[in-house]
Design a protein around this motif. Structure first.
Motif, PDB file in Angstrom:
ATOM      1  N   ASN A   1       0.832  -1.198   0.000  1.00 59.46           N
ATOM      2  CA  ASN A   1       0.000   0.000   0.000  1.00 59.46           C
ATOM      3  C   ASN A   1       0.869   1.251   0.000  1.00 59.46           C
ATOM      4  O   ASN A   1       2.083   1.171   0.125  1.00 59.46           O
ATOM      5  N   LEU A   2       0.221   2.398  -0.081  1.00 61.17           N
ATOM      6  CA  LEU A   2       0.934   3.672  -0.045  1.00 61.17           C
ATOM      7  C   LEU A   2       1.814   3.743   1.207  1.00 61.17           C
ATOM      8  O   LEU A   2       1.315   3.566   2.319  1.00 61.17           O
ATOM      9  N   PRO A   3       3.118   3.959   1.064  1.00 60.20           N
ATOM     10  CA  PRO A   3       4.040   3.947   2.221  1.00 60.20           C
ATOM     11  C   PRO A   3       3.975   5.244   3.031  1.00 60.20           C
ATOM     12  O   PRO A   3       4.888   6.070   2.997  1.00 60.20           O
ATOM     13  N   ARG A   4       2.890   5.407   3.783  1.00 52.51           N
ATOM     14  CA  ARG A   4       2.651   6.674   4.497  1.00 52.51           C
ATOM     15  C   ARG A   4       3.696   6.982   5.556  1.00 52.51           C
ATOM     16  O   ARG A   4       3.896   8.148   5.913  1.00 52.51           O
ATOM     17  N   ALA A   5       4.392   5.955   6.043  1.00 54.48           N
ATOM     18  CA  ALA A   5       5.417   6.178   7.075  1.00 54.48           C
ATOM     19  C   ALA A   5       6.543   7.066   6.577  1.00 54.48           C
ATOM     20  O   ALA A   5       7.289   7.653   7.365  1.00 54.48           O
ATOM     21  N   PHE A   6       6.651   7.194   5.255  1.00 57.62           N
ATOM     22  CA  PHE A   6       7.757   7.980   4.692  1.00 57.62           C
ATOM     23  C   PHE A   6       7.433   9.466   4.555  1.00 57.62           C
ATOM     24  O   PHE A   6       8.333  10.270   4.305  1.00 57.62           O
ATOM     25  N   VAL A   7       6.162   9.828   4.697  1.00 55.71           N
ATOM     26  CA  VAL A   7       5.777  11.236   4.489  1.00 55.71           C
ATOM     27  C   VAL A   7       6.579  12.169   5.372  1.00 55.71           C
ATOM     28  O   VAL A   7       7.112  13.188   4.910  1.00 55.71           O
ATOM     29  N   ASP A   8       6.701  11.816   6.656  1.00 54.91           N
ATOM     30  CA  ASP A   8       7.400  12.689   7.605  1.00 54.91           C
ATOM     31  C   ASP A   8       8.900  12.771   7.351  1.00 54.91           C
ATOM     32  O   ASP A   8       9.580  13.640   7.894  1.00 54.91           O
ATOM     33  N   GLN A   9       9.427  11.843   6.536  1.00 52.26           N
ATOM     34  CA  GLN A   9      10.868  11.842   6.275  1.00 52.26           C
ATOM     35  C   GLN A   9      11.235  12.658   5.033  1.00 52.26           C
ATOM     36  O   GLN A   9      12.403  12.796   4.705  1.00 52.26           O
TER      37      GLN A   9
END
Length: 217
Positions: A158-166
């Motif tokens: 799925n969309l790798p949302r954990a990377f948004v903040d990085q």
């Protein structure tokens, strides 16, 4: 066979394929030409170093074809001041190319062997702004961002949302999204506010993201 001539012919054929798709960025072409690809390709596969086929490398991994690598690096729209995170070092070729286009490249791989070999290749080529190390990059490197660009050479379900903040504001991430056993969509994810704006740019077939690091190799 004159291997240098062979290499030039391979690069010329690669360039023709790129130009058939449009005008490739001049700085990207120069960076790829300046990076001796055969240094990053196992001996048995050197004759197809500049082809668009994937070739096997150590640790049961593969090196993506030159065409896909060029398309991904072009889509990242790298600029001289950028900090880049790459997940999936492989042989280190893409990190070496990106290091010629950006300020700093951190590349991580779950296999210590691959990270160490890439480090040695960077040193041999005098590349001082690419840093390879063994790490679990399945959720990026949360303590080390923000990065201006992130590229992941393995597929997310799925969309790798954990990377948004990085990612920095307007930062770009390129990653395949889709089931491991199926063709995935290579997504260009641009950070707008606290979310991703998605544009699918190609179909690919890459291995799924694996958590953790390899214990032995």
């Amino acid at each position: 066979m004159n291997t240098m001539l062979d290499d030039r012919e391979g690069f010329a054929a690669f360039l023709l394929r790129l130009r058939a798709l449009g005008t490739p960025p001049r700085d990207l072409v120069a960076a790829m030409e300046a990076t001796p690809r055969k240094t990053f390709v196992p001996g048995a596969w050197q004759s197809v170093a500049w082809s668009d086929r994937m070739v096997p490398i150590e640790c049961g991994e593969t090196l993506e074809g030159a065409d896909l690598q060029a398309a991904v690096i072009a889509a990242l729209q790298l600029e001289p001041g950028h900090r880049v995170l790459e997940v999936g070092t492989g042989s280190g070729f893409t990190a070496a190319v990106m290091a010629r286009l950006a300020a700093r490249v951190v590349t991580v791989d779950r296999y210590k062997t691959l990270a160490e070999q890439a480090k040695q290749r960077f040193e041999a080529l005098g590349i001082t702004n690419a840093f390879a190390r063994q790490a679990d990059g399945s959720n990026g490197l949360p303590g080390e961002g923000p990065f201006d660009r992130i590229v992941v050479w393995a597929a997310f379900d799925n969309l790798p949302r954990a990377f948004v903040d990085q990612l920095s504001t307007n930062g770009i991430m390129i990653a395949p999204i889709g089931a491991a056993e199926d063709t995935q969509l290579l997504a260009k994810l641009t950070k707008i506010g606290s979310r991703f704006e998605r544009e699918d740019i190609a179909k690919v077939r890459l291995q799924p993201v694996i958590k953790g690091v390899a214990a032995v190799i």
